[in-house]
Design a protein around this motif. Structure first.
Motif, short mmCIF file in Angstrom:
data_model
loop_
_atom_site.label_atom_id
_atom_site.label_comp_id
_atom_site.label_asym_id
_atom_site.label_seq_id
_atom_site.Cartn_x
_atom_site.Cartn_y
_atom_site.Cartn_z
N THR A 61 55.47 49.90 38.33
CA THR A 61 56.17 50.59 37.25
C THR A 61 57.23 51.54 37.78
O THR A 61 58.00 52.11 37.01
N LEU A 62 57.29 51.70 39.09
CA LEU A 62 58.29 52.58 39.70
C LEU A 62 59.68 51.95 39.64
O LEU A 62 59.82 50.73 39.66
N ASN A 63 60.67 52.80 39.58
CA ASN A 63 62.07 52.36 39.55
C ASN A 63 62.68 52.63 40.92
O ASN A 63 62.94 53.77 41.28
N GLU A 89 63.11 58.61 41.44
CA GLU A 89 62.63 59.99 41.42
C GLU A 89 62.80 60.66 42.78
O GLU A 89 62.28 61.75 43.01
N GLU A 90 63.50 59.99 43.69
CA GLU A 90 63.76 60.48 45.04
C GLU A 90 62.46 60.70 45.82
O GLU A 90 62.31 61.66 46.56
N GLU A 91 61.53 59.76 45.63
CA GLU A 91 60.31 59.73 46.42
C GLU A 91 60.34 58.47 47.28
O GLU A 91 61.00 57.50 46.94
N VAL A 92 59.61 58.49 48.41
CA VAL A 92 59.64 57.35 49.31
C VAL A 92 58.23 56.79 49.48
O VAL A 92 57.26 57.54 49.60
N LYS A 143 62.45 66.16 47.69
CA LYS A 143 63.24 65.03 47.25
C LYS A 143 63.78 64.29 48.48
O LYS A 143 64.21 64.93 49.45
N ILE A 144 63.77 62.96 48.44
CA ILE A 144 64.25 62.15 49.56
C ILE A 144 65.65 61.66 49.21
O ILE A 144 65.86 61.06 48.16
N ILE A 167 63.67 59.55 57.42
CA ILE A 167 64.04 59.95 56.07
C ILE A 167 64.82 61.26 56.13
O ILE A 167 64.73 62.01 57.11
N VAL A 168 65.58 61.52 55.09
CA VAL A 168 66.26 62.80 54.91
C VAL A 168 65.67 63.45 53.68
O VAL A 168 65.61 62.84 52.61
N THR A 169 65.20 64.68 53.82
CA THR A 169 64.60 65.39 52.70
C THR A 169 65.58 66.37 52.09
O THR A 169 66.56 66.79 52.72
N GLY A 170 65.29 66.75 50.87
CA GLY A 170 66.06 67.79 50.20
C GLY A 170 65.12 68.87 49.71
O GLY A 170 63.97 68.60 49.35
#
Length: 388
Positions: free
Chosen positions: A252-254, A271-274, A307-308, A320-323
């Motif tokens: 169900t993830l986009n 959702e800026e998740e990895v 946030k990724i 990864i780059v995080t925010g």
């Protein structure tokens, strides 16, 4: 040492460097990030990292390359053992290049009109020219001269091409993705158990689906659709059944981006998740059955409330780059984090140890000052571009 203009972007590299792929002018591995003092890289907008070579794309649509060139993958018109310096691919000077890709020993380029050029090792047909010949300079792939190509992706011994928009022929609606090269593990997605093909063939299963991104690495292939679904095909992770046609993750993830390694993959959500996709680990996670194989979909641990903003994968490492979310302003970039195989220093943590969870890479630069940060991985090395 020459000073770096504060208004310029910075290019960093670390990891395996014994074939010149780091662009540091010396043939050695680097365990810490190295700032490259190369004037020719001052306007680089994107990179493609292969087995041991790098393709750089500038904001003006020009191309440079360096590293291992034993099969002509650098596109310089000759065999080069180890190119230490970025050198322009002059045969493409008459074109504005919009997209580049690098495989183990081959490279691909997309021009502004939507043409595709390939060079390097062609022994499995991965150059798409109808033979198994290698080329030392980029050669236009004739199959797509009347099409508009948006992207190209290169794996170990295969290539994928994504057409932009609808095909212009009435009988090829939905034929957006093509594969060529080695297909032994199903990585071409042509619904046929073939060893290899040397001309592009349509990837099966995308009728009625609009694909916006493709990816390839090792014997794996993947795509992301406009509605956020991830499709994978090719060699089964960790010895599981191979998939000869694209399989959709029933989630169900986009998703907005996917990055492939040799035995794992990362997928970034809207959702800026990895999330990690593999079959090595069996954590507490949701298991999704994809016909003959199961893929574990697990959120990368230790990144709560972060946030990724970008993801990349090498052969067996991830970046990864995080925010960092701030209450009174938009999210700012926080850190570059790495984990996985570290034998060549590709994690950038100062040693050659492996890591099972994300660890922070230290740059001599305040990442919160960057407007954008992008990361790229080769088989055993890593690059980062920071833009002030």
């Amino acid at each position: 040492m020459e000073e770096k203009d504060e208004s310029e972007q910075r290019v960093w590299s670390w990891g395996a460097g014994t074939e010149g792929q780091l662009g540091t002018k010396i043939l050695q591995d680097e365990n810490f990030p190295q700032l490259l003092h190369q004037p020719s890289l001052s306007s680089v907008s994107s990179l493609a990292c292969g087995g041991a070579h790098v393709i750089a794309l500038t904001s003006a649509g020009k191309v440079l390359s360096w590293g291992r060139g034993n099969s002509g993958q650098l596109g310089h018109g000759e065999v080069v053992s180890n190119a230490l310096y970025p050198k322009a691919v002059t045969s493409l000077d008459g074109y504005v290049i919009t997209h580049v890709a690098a495989g183990w020993s081959h490279s691909a380029f997309v021009s502004d009109p939507g043409c595709v050029f390939t060079c390097g090792d062609g022994s499995f047909g991965q150059l798409g020219h109808g033979d198994q010949a290698s080329h030392y300079s980029p050669v236009k792939v004739s199959c797509f001269v009347d099409q508009h190509v948006a992207q190209v992706a290169c794996g170990m011994r295969h290539s994928l091409v994504l057409l932009k928009g609808r095909c212009c022929y009435a009988d090829c609606a939905g034929n957006q993705v093509y594969g060529f090269g080695s297909g032994k593990r199903g990585q071409l997605g042509v619904n046929d158990r073939i060893k290899s093909v040397n001309v592009p063939r349509v990837v099966s299963g995308f009728e009625g689906v609009e694909i916006i991104e493709i990816a390839a690495n090792g014997d794996h292939s993947a795509a992301v659709s406009v509605d956020g679904h991830v499709y994978t095909w090719g060699r089964g992770f960790k010895g599981f059944e191979d998939a000869h046609v694209p399989q959709c993750l029933n989630s169900t993830l986009n998703f907005t981006k996917v990055a492939l390694g040799w035995n794992h993959a990362l997928a970034m959500s809207g959702e800026e998740e990895v999330y990690m996709l593999d079959q090595k680990r069996q954590p507490k996670c949701r298991t999704i059955r994809l016909h003959f194989r199961e893929v574990n979909l697990e959120k990368v641990p230790g990144l709560d409330e972060m946030k990724i903003t970008d993801i990349a994968t090498g052969a067996e490492h991830s970046v990864i780059v995080t925010g960092k979310m701030q209450s009174c302003s938009q999210a700012k970039h926080g850190e570059i984090k790495t984990w996985g195989w570290g034998e060549h220093g590709q994690l950038g943590l100062g040693d050659t140890c492996d890591r099972i969870s994300p660890a922070t890479v230290s740059l001599d630069y305040d990442l919160n000052e960057a407007a954008s940060i992008r990361v790229f991985c080769g088989s055993g090395f890593t690059f980062a571009i920071t833009m002030p």
